[in-house]
Design a protein around this motif. Structure first.
Motif, mmCIF file in Angstrom:
data_model
loop_
_atom_site.group_PDB
_atom_site.id
_atom_site.type_symbol
_atom_site.label_atom_id
_atom_site.label_comp_id
_atom_site.label_asym_id
_atom_site.label_seq_id
_atom_site.Cartn_x
_atom_site.Cartn_y
_atom_site.Cartn_z
ATOM 1 N N GLY A 182 -7.659 -47.759 -12.966
ATOM 2 C CA GLY A 182 -6.389 -47.959 -13.664
ATOM 3 C C GLY A 182 -6.431 -49.083 -14.685
ATOM 4 N N ARG A 183 -7.353 -50.022 -14.536
ATOM 5 C CA ARG A 183 -7.441 -51.144 -15.479
ATOM 6 C C ARG A 183 -8.347 -50.856 -16.675
ATOM 7 N NH1 ARG A 183 -8.025 -54.232 -10.555
ATOM 8 N NH2 ARG A 183 -10.283 -54.308 -10.970
ATOM 9 N N GLN A 184 -9.078 -49.750 -16.642
ATOM 10 C CA GLN A 184 -10.032 -49.487 -17.707
ATOM 11 C C GLN A 184 -9.354 -48.874 -18.940
ATOM 12 O OE1 GLN A 184 -13.248 -50.643 -17.304
ATOM 13 N NE2 GLN A 184 -12.109 -51.427 -15.524
ATOM 14 N N PRO A 185 -9.723 -49.342 -20.126
ATOM 15 C CA PRO A 185 -9.166 -48.750 -21.359
ATOM 16 C C PRO A 185 -9.707 -47.336 -21.540
ATOM 17 C CG PRO A 185 -10.913 -50.305 -21.883
ATOM 18 C CD PRO A 185 -10.680 -50.440 -20.413
ATOM 19 N N ARG A 186 -8.879 -46.464 -22.088
ATOM 20 C CA ARG A 186 -9.264 -45.063 -22.277
ATOM 21 C C ARG A 186 -9.325 -44.726 -23.757
ATOM 22 N NH1 ARG A 186 -8.907 -41.294 -17.993
ATOM 23 N NH2 ARG A 186 -8.474 -42.274 -15.973
ATOM 24 N N SER A 187 -9.904 -45.637 -24.539
ATOM 25 C CA SER A 187 -10.015 -45.414 -25.979
ATOM 26 C C SER A 187 -11.193 -44.522 -26.331
ATOM 27 C CB SER A 187 -10.154 -46.755 -26.714
ATOM 28 O OG SER A 187 -11.259 -47.491 -26.200
ATOM 29 N N ASP A 188 -12.221 -44.511 -25.464
ATOM 30 C CA ASP A 188 -13.415 -43.717 -25.728
ATOM 31 C C ASP A 188 -13.334 -42.413 -24.933
ATOM 32 O OD1 ASP A 188 -16.282 -42.782 -25.055
ATOM 33 O OD2 ASP A 188 -16.597 -44.218 -26.697
ATOM 34 N N ALA A 189 -13.562 -41.287 -25.611
ATOM 35 C CA ALA A 189 -13.425 -39.975 -24.969
ATOM 36 C C ALA A 189 -14.429 -39.783 -23.847
ATOM 37 C CB ALA A 189 -13.580 -38.861 -26.006
ATOM 38 N N ALA A 224 -13.556 -39.294 -19.835
ATOM 39 C CA ALA A 224 -13.982 -38.158 -19.009
ATOM 40 C C ALA A 224 -14.654 -38.642 -17.730
ATOM 41 C CB ALA A 224 -14.931 -37.259 -19.806
ATOM 42 N N GLN A 225 -15.441 -39.709 -17.830
ATOM 43 C CA GLN A 225 -16.125 -40.229 -16.653
ATOM 44 C C GLN A 225 -15.149 -40.866 -15.667
ATOM 45 O OE1 GLN A 225 -19.435 -42.718 -17.778
ATOM 46 N NE2 GLN A 225 -20.279 -41.169 -19.158
ATOM 47 N N LEU A 226 -14.121 -41.521 -16.190
ATOM 48 C CA LEU A 226 -13.092 -42.081 -15.309
ATOM 49 C C LEU A 226 -12.365 -40.978 -14.557
ATOM 50 C CD1 LEU A 226 -11.601 -44.842 -17.642
ATOM 51 C CD2 LEU A 226 -12.932 -45.211 -15.558
ATOM 52 N N SER A 277 -31.488 -41.635 -16.626
ATOM 53 C CA SER A 277 -31.599 -42.845 -15.826
ATOM 54 C C SER A 277 -30.285 -43.620 -15.772
ATOM 55 C CB SER A 277 -32.711 -43.740 -16.389
ATOM 56 O OG SER A 277 -32.406 -44.110 -17.724
ATOM 57 N N GLU A 278 -29.381 -43.369 -16.718
ATOM 58 C CA GLU A 278 -28.085 -44.037 -16.763
ATOM 59 C C GLU A 278 -27.025 -42.988 -17.096
ATOM 60 O OE1 GLU A 278 -25.850 -47.812 -18.954
ATOM 61 O OE2 GLU A 278 -27.902 -47.287 -19.464
ATOM 62 N N PRO A 279 -26.597 -42.205 -16.062
ATOM 63 C CA PRO A 279 -25.700 -41.085 -16.318
ATOM 64 C C PRO A 279 -24.275 -41.486 -16.649
ATOM 65 C CG PRO A 279 -26.096 -41.323 -13.968
ATOM 66 C CD PRO A 279 -26.969 -42.317 -14.653
ATOM 67 N N TYR A 280 -23.930 -42.758 -16.555
ATOM 68 C CA TYR A 280 -22.577 -43.208 -16.879
ATOM 69 C C TYR A 280 -22.672 -44.553 -17.594
ATOM 70 C CZ TYR A 280 -23.651 -45.360 -12.374
ATOM 71 O OH TYR A 280 -24.275 -46.015 -11.342
ATOM 72 N N HIS A 281 -21.585 -44.919 -18.239
ATOM 73 C CA HIS A 281 -21.558 -46.140 -19.043
ATOM 74 C C HIS A 281 -21.658 -47.368 -18.133
ATOM 75 C CE1 HIS A 281 -19.965 -49.168 -21.918
ATOM 76 N NE2 HIS A 281 -20.590 -48.385 -22.798
ATOM 77 N N SER A 282 -22.343 -48.392 -18.624
ATOM 78 C CA SER A 282 -22.567 -49.600 -17.825
ATOM 79 C C SER A 282 -21.275 -50.323 -17.460
ATOM 80 C CB SER A 282 -23.498 -50.561 -18.576
ATOM 81 O OG SER A 282 -22.939 -50.900 -19.846
ATOM 82 N N SER A 283 -20.221 -50.125 -18.234
ATOM 83 C CA SER A 283 -18.944 -50.774 -17.922
ATOM 84 C C SER A 283 -18.311 -50.238 -16.641
ATOM 85 C CB SER A 283 -17.967 -50.597 -19.092
ATOM 86 O OG SER A 283 -17.651 -49.229 -19.273
#
Length: 256
Positions: free
Chosen positions: A33-40, A44-46, A6-12
């Protein structure tokens, strides 16, 4: 970070997904381009969103004066690198992995994957690639015109490419039709030095005889005709009637 169906991607990423849904590619790219990429997982979703944005943006571009999409930009390669088949294959596999419908649940991912496959179909084949490059340079004469057919009288026309998808007037029946491109006649069927072509003409019954006693043959022959639809008379077999056994088969006029 885990996701469910029901939520295939992060809410952020909701803001970026909303921009993508509205096809605001430039705004969506800035958001990525503004999103932090600290979480793997988010990283991947970005990358998956960015792949959709890149491909759809590139597919709206055209190569020179042709109507072909910019297949080079779709596969993220330069035109000068198109002869490098290993690079083309590597870029294709990378984009297919990013646009895999089992993992990429973002809007228009399936459309982007289709564009990538179209680009691969052209750039991976040396013959199709050479033809494309000739058309870009303007060496291919066939790219300057297109063939279309009047749906009312089957008259074939050749027009300049700029008239494709326009309303045209048939020179034969004088009716207006939409100029949709069709396959041109083969070079072997064209009559040299004249605006004529050869076509095949045949007559056949409209249905089989019910008793199976009568037989017929299809007689196909090559004829030289002007580009006008032919009218031929054929006989339609009808069941024998006890009240009128000597009655003739019904004769009707059909377009061939």
């Amino acid at each position: 970070m885990e996701t469910n169906d029901s939520e295939p991607y992060h809410s952020s990423l909701n803001t970026g997904v909303a921009m993508l849904s509205r096809r605001l590619f430039n705004s969506c790219r800035k958001f990525i381009g503004r999103q932090p990429r600290s979480d793997a997982n988010i990283d991947a979703q970005l990358d998956r969103i960015l792949a959709v944005v890149d491909v759809l943006e590139a597919s709206s571009l055209r190569l020179g004066s042709t109507r072909h999409p910019d297949y080079y930009s779709i596969l993220r390669v330069k035109q000068s690198e198109a002869a490098n088949r290993d690079l083309i294959r590597q870029q294709f596999k990378t984009l297919v992995r990013l646009l895999d419908p089992n993992k990429n649940k973002f809007p228009f991912a399936d459309e982007a994957l289709m564009r990538v496959r179209e680009a691969w179909y052209v750039l991976s084949d040396p013959v199709r690639l050479e033809k494309l490059e000739r058309q870009i340079r303007g060496d291919d004469v066939s790219a300057a015109s297109f063939w279309t057919m009047c749906p009312y009288c089957w008259y074939l026309h050749e027009y300049e490419r700029k008239y494709e998808d326009c309303s045209l007037r048939c020179a034969n029946c004088k009716r207006t039709f939409h100029g949709t491109a069709v396959n041109p006649p083969d070079s072997e069927s064209m009559v040299e030095g004249k605006e004529q072509y050869y076509c095949y003409h045949m007559s056949l019954p409209l249905r089989y005889p019910v008793d199976g006693g009568s037989q017929f043959e299809l007689d196909g022959k090559k004829m030289r005709i002007k580009t006008v639809a032919n009218r031929v008379r054929v006989k339609a077999f009808a069941p024998e009637s006890e009240s009128d056994p000597e009655s003739d088969p019904e004769e009707m006029e059909v377009e061939m």
